[in-house]
Design an enzyme around this catalytic site. Structure first.
Site, PDB file in Angstrom:
ATOM      1  N   ASP A   9      -0.952  -3.868   0.175  1.00 40.08           N
ATOM      2  CA  ASP A   9      -0.260  -2.721   0.737  1.00 40.08           C
ATOM      3  C   ASP A   9       0.290  -1.911  -0.445  1.00 40.08           C
ATOM      4  O   ASP A   9       0.320  -2.397  -1.582  1.00 40.08           O
ATOM      5  CB  ASP A   9       0.871  -3.221   1.637  1.00 40.08           C
ATOM      6  CG  ASP A   9       1.781  -2.112   2.106  1.00 40.08           C
ATOM      7  OD1 ASP A   9       1.265  -1.132   2.672  1.00 40.08           O
ATOM      8  OD2 ASP A   9       3.000  -2.216   1.900  1.00 40.08           O
ATOM      9  N   ASP A  11       3.233   1.117  -0.257  1.00 39.73           N
ATOM     10  CA  ASP A  11       4.658   1.447  -0.214  1.00 39.73           C
ATOM     11  C   ASP A  11       5.493   0.203   0.070  1.00 39.73           C
ATOM     12  O   ASP A  11       5.313  -0.473   1.085  1.00 39.73           O
ATOM     13  CB  ASP A  11       4.926   2.502   0.855  1.00 39.73           C
ATOM     14  CG  ASP A  11       4.327   3.852   0.496  1.00 39.73           C
ATOM     15  OD1 ASP A  11       4.419   4.224  -0.680  1.00 39.73           O
ATOM     16  OD2 ASP A  11       3.770   4.518   1.386  1.00 39.73           O
TER      17      ASP A  11
END
Length: 238
Positions: A9, A11
């Site tokens: 991922d 953020d």
């Protein structure tokens, strides 16, 4: 099954980006003369909705307004431009252990991917800020939220990353920071490691194979450390 790939991922996982996103949203609102301001508590609530445009619509629902004359897509585009400008100014650092893990994984022959609900320009901006290189020089595969029909917690973006990597779910490991990320990765058949971030501490990470304070090597689970200790197979010299 041999571990062949890591799927990250962006953020909150690679870097604590959410404060920069929040600042960019608020600056875009002010520039459009909207009497909106997302403080940390409001933003924490809104992060449960994945995707920036979706988050704006969730805010409209929360305050009991309709989009009306607001062009949500255009407003979000202006927010993105402000976010990119913030990152171009520097000052964003990778979370502890991330840089070393990616370098070690590359050296061990693991393939590297991103599976994110954010847009490709945001991934590029983060990589330029933190690595001084474009995203395609850091990661083999980038699967972004604007390329799939449904965003996290749906499995779409992780499934897209696996397809582009050419590996099965049991040959890869996901790295996340949120409950929606865990649900998305698990729905795609991936084991997932979580490092909670500023805005996700205290969420329910049921289903993760490990919840760690950071991705520094001493914290990593055995399967990942064993993969990092492998010597990458290189073709013989002529």
């Amino acid at each position: 099954m041999t571990l062949r790939a890591l799927v990250f991922d962006v953020d909150g996982t690679l870097a604590e980006t959410e404060e920069a996103h929040r600042q960019a949203f608020n600056e875009a609102f002010a520039a459009d003369w909207l009497n909106w301001h997302w403080d940390r508590d409001a933003y924490r609530r809104l992060l449960k909705t994945t995707g920036g445009k979706e988050r704006i619509r969730a805010w409209l629902d929360e305050i009991g307004e309709t989009a009306g004359g607001i062009d949500v897509a255009a407003l979000h585009a202006r927010k993105t431009a402000r976010y990119l400008a913030l990152l171009d100014g520097g000052g964003l650092a990778l979370r502890p252990g991330v840089g070393a893990l990616i370098a070690e994984a590359r050296g061990a022959g693991l393939r590297l991917a991103v599976a994110t609900t954010t847009s490709r320009p945001n991934v590029d901006a983060l990589c330029r800020c933190c690595w001084g290189r474009p995203a395609e020089e850091v990661f083999d595969v980038i699967a972004a939220g604007d390329e799939v029909a449904a965003k996290k917690p749906a499995p779409d973006v992780f499934s897209l990353a696996l397809s582009r990597l050419g590996v099965t779910a049991d040959e890869a490991l996901a790295l996340e920071d949120s409950r929606n990320g865990v649900l998305s990765a698990r729905a795609a058949g991936l084991e997932v490691i979580v490092t909670p971030s500023l805005y996700t501490e205290g969420e329910d990470f049921t289903g993760a194979c490990a919840v760690l304070p950071s991705l520094e090597r001493g914290n990593l689970p055995d399967r990942l450390r064993a993969a990092l200790d492998r010597v990458a197979v290189r073709p013989p010299r002529n």
